[in-house]
Motif scaffolding. Structure first.
Motif, PDB file in Angstrom:
ATOM      1  N   HIS A 145       0.892  -1.166   0.148  1.00  0.00           N
ATOM      2  CA  HIS A 145       0.013  -0.023   0.008  1.00  0.00           C
ATOM      3  C   HIS A 145       0.871   1.297   0.144  1.00  0.00           C
ATOM      4  O   HIS A 145       0.810   2.272  -0.671  1.00  0.00           O
ATOM      5  N   PHE A 146       1.662   1.325   0.840  1.00  0.00           N
ATOM      6  CA  PHE A 146       2.652   2.537   0.868  1.00  0.00           C
ATOM      7  C   PHE A 146       4.178   2.202   1.506  1.00  0.00           C
ATOM      8  O   PHE A 146       4.989   2.925   1.028  1.00  0.00           O
ATOM      9  N   ILE A 147       4.379   1.137   2.253  1.00  0.00           N
ATOM     10  CA  ILE A 147       5.756   0.757   2.761  1.00  0.00           C
ATOM     11  C   ILE A 147       6.663   0.346   1.742  1.00  0.00           C
ATOM     12  O   ILE A 147       7.911   0.995   1.390  1.00  0.00           O
ATOM     13  N   ILE A 148       6.477  -0.497   0.734  1.00  0.00           N
ATOM     14  CA  ILE A 148       7.300  -1.033  -0.312  1.00  0.00           C
ATOM     15  C   ILE A 148       7.443   0.106  -1.282  1.00  0.00           C
ATOM     16  O   ILE A 148       8.508   0.255  -2.021  1.00  0.00           O
ATOM     17  N   PRO A 149       6.379   0.994  -1.723  1.00  0.00           N
ATOM     18  CA  PRO A 149       6.500   2.188  -2.828  1.00  0.00           C
ATOM     19  C   PRO A 149       7.650   3.071  -2.231  1.00  0.00           C
ATOM     20  O   PRO A 149       8.530   3.631  -2.625  1.00  0.00           O
ATOM     21  N   VAL A 150       7.597   3.357  -0.692  1.00  0.00           N
ATOM     22  CA  VAL A 150       8.563   4.465  -0.091  1.00  0.00           C
ATOM     23  C   VAL A 150       9.854   3.708  -0.278  1.00  0.00           C
ATOM     24  O   VAL A 150      10.690   4.322  -0.423  1.00  0.00           O
ATOM     25  N   ILE A 151      10.066   2.399   0.033  1.00  0.00           N
ATOM     26  CA  ILE A 151      11.397   2.028  -0.023  1.00  0.00           C
ATOM     27  C   ILE A 151      12.138   1.865  -1.286  1.00  0.00           C
ATOM     28  O   ILE A 151      13.152   2.290  -1.481  1.00  0.00           O
ATOM     29  N   LYS A 152      11.165   1.483  -2.366  1.00  0.00           N
ATOM     30  CA  LYS A 152      11.588   1.542  -3.498  1.00  0.00           C
ATOM     31  C   LYS A 152      12.135   2.732  -3.940  1.00  0.00           C
ATOM     32  O   LYS A 152      13.085   2.896  -4.662  1.00  0.00           O
ATOM     33  N   LYS A 153      11.456   3.831  -3.491  1.00  0.00           N
ATOM     34  CA  LYS A 153      11.783   5.369  -3.873  1.00  0.00           C
ATOM     35  C   LYS A 153      13.013   5.757  -3.150  1.00  0.00           C
ATOM     36  O   LYS A 153      13.954   6.312  -3.931  1.00  0.00           O
ATOM     37  N   VAL A 157      17.150   6.770  -4.840  1.00  0.00           N
ATOM     38  CA  VAL A 157      18.039   7.755  -4.517  1.00  0.00           C
ATOM     39  C   VAL A 157      19.423   7.337  -3.652  1.00  0.00           C
ATOM     40  O   VAL A 157      20.402   7.887  -3.701  1.00  0.00           O
ATOM     41  N   ASN A 158      19.117   6.138  -3.189  1.00  0.00           N
ATOM     42  CA  ASN A 158      20.276   5.644  -2.387  1.00  0.00           C
ATOM     43  C   ASN A 158      20.407   4.033  -2.442  1.00  0.00           C
ATOM     44  O   ASN A 158      19.756   3.303  -1.501  1.00  0.00           O
ATOM     45  N   PRO A 159      20.790   3.547  -3.536  1.00  0.00           N
ATOM     46  CA  PRO A 159      20.835   2.261  -3.915  1.00  0.00           C
ATOM     47  C   PRO A 159      21.350   1.237  -2.932  1.00  0.00           C
ATOM     48  O   PRO A 159      21.187   0.061  -2.802  1.00  0.00           O
ATOM     49  N   THR A 160      22.434   1.699  -1.990  1.00  0.00           N
ATOM     50  CA  THR A 160      23.127   0.731  -0.825  1.00  0.00           C
ATOM     51  C   THR A 160      22.576   0.863   0.394  1.00  0.00           C
ATOM     52  O   THR A 160      22.926   0.423   1.432  1.00  0.00           O
ATOM     53  N   LEU A 161      20.983   1.506   0.253  1.00  0.00           N
ATOM     54  CA  LEU A 161      20.312   1.603   1.693  1.00  0.00           C
ATOM     55  C   LEU A 161      20.183   0.207   2.297  1.00  0.00           C
ATOM     56  O   LEU A 161      19.858  -0.732   1.651  1.00  0.00           O
ATOM     57  N   LYS A 162      20.566  -0.071   3.422  1.00  0.00           N
ATOM     58  CA  LYS A 162      20.334  -1.423   4.351  1.00  0.00           C
ATOM     59  C   LYS A 162      19.137  -0.864   4.965  1.00  0.00           C
ATOM     60  O   LYS A 162      18.595  -0.264   5.548  1.00  0.00           O
ATOM     61  N   ILE A 163      18.564  -2.700   5.520  1.00  0.00           N
ATOM     62  CA  ILE A 163      17.406  -2.709   5.640  1.00  0.00           C
ATOM     63  C   ILE A 163      17.357  -3.636   7.003  1.00  0.00           C
ATOM     64  O   ILE A 163      17.790  -4.892   6.715  1.00  0.00           O
ATOM     65  N   PHE A 199       9.914 -16.268   8.379  1.00  0.00           N
ATOM     66  CA  PHE A 199      11.028 -15.242   8.143  1.00  0.00           C
ATOM     67  C   PHE A 199      11.705 -15.296   6.698  1.00  0.00           C
ATOM     68  O   PHE A 199      11.981 -14.468   6.039  1.00  0.00           O
ATOM     69  N   VAL A 200      11.710 -16.742   6.378  1.00  0.00           N
ATOM     70  CA  VAL A 200      12.543 -16.856   5.246  1.00  0.00           C
ATOM     71  C   VAL A 200      11.415 -16.278   3.860  1.00  0.00           C
ATOM     72  O   VAL A 200      11.929 -15.665   2.809  1.00  0.00           O
ATOM     73  N   LYS A 201      10.086 -16.607   4.144  1.00  0.00           N
ATOM     74  CA  LYS A 201       9.558 -16.158   3.008  1.00  0.00           C
ATOM     75  C   LYS A 201       9.302 -14.623   2.791  1.00  0.00           C
ATOM     76  O   LYS A 201       9.376 -13.909   1.651  1.00  0.00           O
ATOM     77  N   PHE A 202       9.442 -13.872   4.145  1.00  0.00           N
ATOM     78  CA  PHE A 202       9.554 -12.523   4.151  1.00  0.00           C
ATOM     79  C   PHE A 202      10.661 -12.077   3.330  1.00  0.00           C
ATOM     80  O   PHE A 202      10.711 -11.000   2.350  1.00  0.00           O
ATOM     81  N   ILE A 203      11.853 -12.549   3.686  1.00  0.00           N
ATOM     82  CA  ILE A 203      12.841 -12.088   2.922  1.00  0.00           C
ATOM     83  C   ILE A 203      12.793 -12.408   1.302  1.00  0.00           C
ATOM     84  O   ILE A 203      13.249 -11.579   0.608  1.00  0.00           O
ATOM     85  N   GLN A 207      12.925  -9.812  -1.738  1.00  0.00           N
ATOM     86  CA  GLN A 207      13.990  -9.892  -2.950  1.00  0.00           C
ATOM     87  C   GLN A 207      13.095 -10.013  -4.003  1.00  0.00           C
ATOM     88  O   GLN A 207      13.654  -9.048  -5.331  1.00  0.00           O
ATOM     89  N   ARG A 208      12.179 -10.566  -4.451  1.00  0.00           N
ATOM     90  CA  ARG A 208      11.288 -10.415  -5.625  1.00  0.00           C
ATOM     91  C   ARG A 208      10.781  -9.126  -5.936  1.00  0.00           C
ATOM     92  O   ARG A 208      10.494  -8.847  -7.263  1.00  0.00           O
ATOM     93  N   GLU A 209      10.694  -8.298  -4.873  1.00  0.00           N
ATOM     94  CA  GLU A 209      10.260  -6.850  -5.106  1.00  0.00           C
ATOM     95  C   GLU A 209      11.789  -5.846  -5.425  1.00  0.00           C
ATOM     96  O   GLU A 209      11.451  -4.855  -5.634  1.00  0.00           O
ATOM     97  N   GLY A 210      12.621  -6.410  -5.239  1.00  0.00           N
ATOM     98  CA  GLY A 210      13.990  -6.039  -5.697  1.00  0.00           C
ATOM     99  C   GLY A 210      14.476  -5.340  -4.400  1.00  0.00           C
ATOM    100  O   GLY A 210      15.291  -4.581  -4.578  1.00  0.00           O
TER     101      GLY A 210
END
Length: 466
Positions: A145-153, A157-163, A199-203, A207-210
């Motif tokens: 809804h909004f979490i993944i779009p914010v992370i992708k954006k 601007v910072n491709p090395t962002l860690k999570i 946990f495995v499926k979350f990761i 990953q499938r979302e990049g």
């Protein structure tokens, strides 16, 4: 024509050499003061003193090296993602927070895995279908809804962002309380296997979302059984058994490289992590220990590091709020305790709680308890605009200048002057200096046999870069 081209290349080379020489000849600084008059203000250049130093001497020793830093930032809760995503200044806020060039270069965020205590939507997990042991109905759709779009954006601007991913609770059907609030993980092999698969499926789904998940903590605040919002208690024995027999083997068999972090709770309990790490069968799967600020002494990570020097320390949560409204007091406490104190206690991150909230410290789902007075690093106003809070500037004083991969190097403290220093992979040095006293003080920063003198205002912090 060839001669002209050669002359041009020579001129560019000479200009580069000149710029490098001049850059190495002075110190740059950025200042924030408790009186709010200076907010990450760039200072005039400071050139080496020809007559020695004065005041408090800060000696920077590049040869005494400690931990490698991974990043600085805050948590992208459901509410934080909501206010950023729905702001008219969406793109501007993303650049302000994450761009290493036009913003403060936040390099690490913490992500609740489903529900937390600050929630813009009804609390959920990724597997709310009861008794779905194979997790056939597992879904991260609500994060879209909004979490993944914010992370992708942010990643653009910072491709090395860690999570860092963190669960506040397992799905209700896996718990003794049979609800998201309170209770413990049912001590049943099938439940434990299903939860490890969770946990495995979350990761894998992220990953499938990049989106790569750098680390997960096993449980947010495992000693907190509050039944007013999503929580789950987990003793150190339970956490150890879950990692040893389920989570660690599940990561290994699925070739998951994401780090597993223990504890993720307050400084007032060092036995929890030490007891788990003393068991080699568990510790073989463990990369680190995460810490919160809400109880105990800031030196706790250092104590666990001394017992287990091969295990990394992470600082993962602390929040400001309406209970602490004084800008100067917040600046001083956070600088000394967290942004200087935690790296000096061997942590590789300093992460605060909410990245952003609205002017009402939300939004909040009314049926979900949790903090109704917490402050975000940004206050994003419902009808447009945003305010940079004290936490924004505190994060900026490290995230903008200390890059992932920087190594903490030795610096001394004393006489109301607190410091922490780092060397980036490009060789540059960044030093965060705090004057906790009310009066200004001369400080002499000694680097490579050069003395740089600056009169440090009272109740102020400054980052210096060479």
């Amino acid at each position: 024509m060839a001669r002209q081209k050669s002359d041009c290349l020579l001129l560019v080379l000479l200009l580069c050499i000149e710029q490098t020489t001049s850059m190495s000849g002075y110190m740059q600084g950025w200042l924030t003061t408790g009186d709010h008059h200076n907010l990450l203000r760039q200072l005039p250049r400071v050139y080496p003193s020809t007559g020695g130093g004065r005041g408090v001497h800060i000696n920077i020793d590049k040869n005494r090296r400690y931990q490698t830093m991974e990043g600085f930032g805050a948590a992208l809760t459901s509410s934080a993602a909501y206010v950023i995503h729905n702001s008219p200044e969406y793109d501007e806020i993303i650049n302000e927070l994450f761009s290493p060039y036009s913003g403060i270069g936040i390099s690490y965020i913490r992500l609740p895995m489903g529900a937390s205590d600050i929630q813009a939507e009804a609390p959920y997990t990724y597997a709310d279908t009861p008794w779905d042991f194979n997790l056939d109905h597992f879904s991260i759709d609500k994060d879209r809804h909004f979490i993944i779009p914010v992370i992708k954006k942010a990643l653009r601007v910072n491709p090395t962002l860690k999570i860092m991913g963190t669960p506040w609770t397992a799905p209700a059907w896996m718990k003794t309380s049979n609800k998201l609030q309170g209770g413990q993980l049912k001590w049943d092999a099938n439940i434990n296997e299903a939860y490890a698969k969770y946990f495995v499926k979350f990761i894998q789904e992220y990953q499938r979302e990049g989106i790569d998940i750098t680390a997960v903590t096993v449980q947010n605040e495992p000693l907190n059984g509050n039944d007013q919002y999503p929580t789950m208690e987990m003793s150190w024995q339970q956490e150890s058994e879950f990692v040893k027999h389920h989570l660690g083997p599940a990561f290994r068999s699925n070739n998951i490289q994401t780090k597993i972090l223990l504890y993720d709770h307050n400084w007032d309990n060092t036995d929890y992590a030490n007891n788990i790490l003393n068991d080699h069968e568990t510790s073989q799967f463990v990369s680190g220990v995460a810490w919160h600020c809400y109880g105990g002494d800031k030196s706790a990570p250092n104590k666990v590091h001394n017992s287990h020097p091969n295990v990394d320390m992470y600082f993962s949560e602390c929040s400001g709020g309406t209970w602490a409204a004084d800008f100067s007091g917040n600046l001083m406490w956070n600088a000394e305790t967290l942004f200087i104190g935690q790296p000096r206690a061997w942590t590789k991150t300093v992460l605060l709680w909410n990245l952003a909230l609205d002017e009402n410290h939300g939004p909040h789902v009314q049926t979900n308890g949790g903090c109704k007075t917490c402050r975000g690093a940004l206050t994003v106003h419902t009808h447009g605009g945003y305010t940079k809070e004290v936490e924004f500037y505190l994060i900026a004083h490290l995230s903008k200048f200390v890059k992932p991969g920087a190594v903490r190097i030795d610096s001394n403290t004393g006489q109301n002057i607190n410091t922490v220093a780092f060397q980036n992979s490009d060789g540059s040095v960044a030093i965060l200096v705090q004057n906790s006293g009310s009066n200004s003080q001369d400080v002499t920063i000694q680097v490579d046999n050069n003395n740089y003198i600056y009169n440090m205002p009272g109740h102020a912090i400054a980052t210096f870069q060479l």
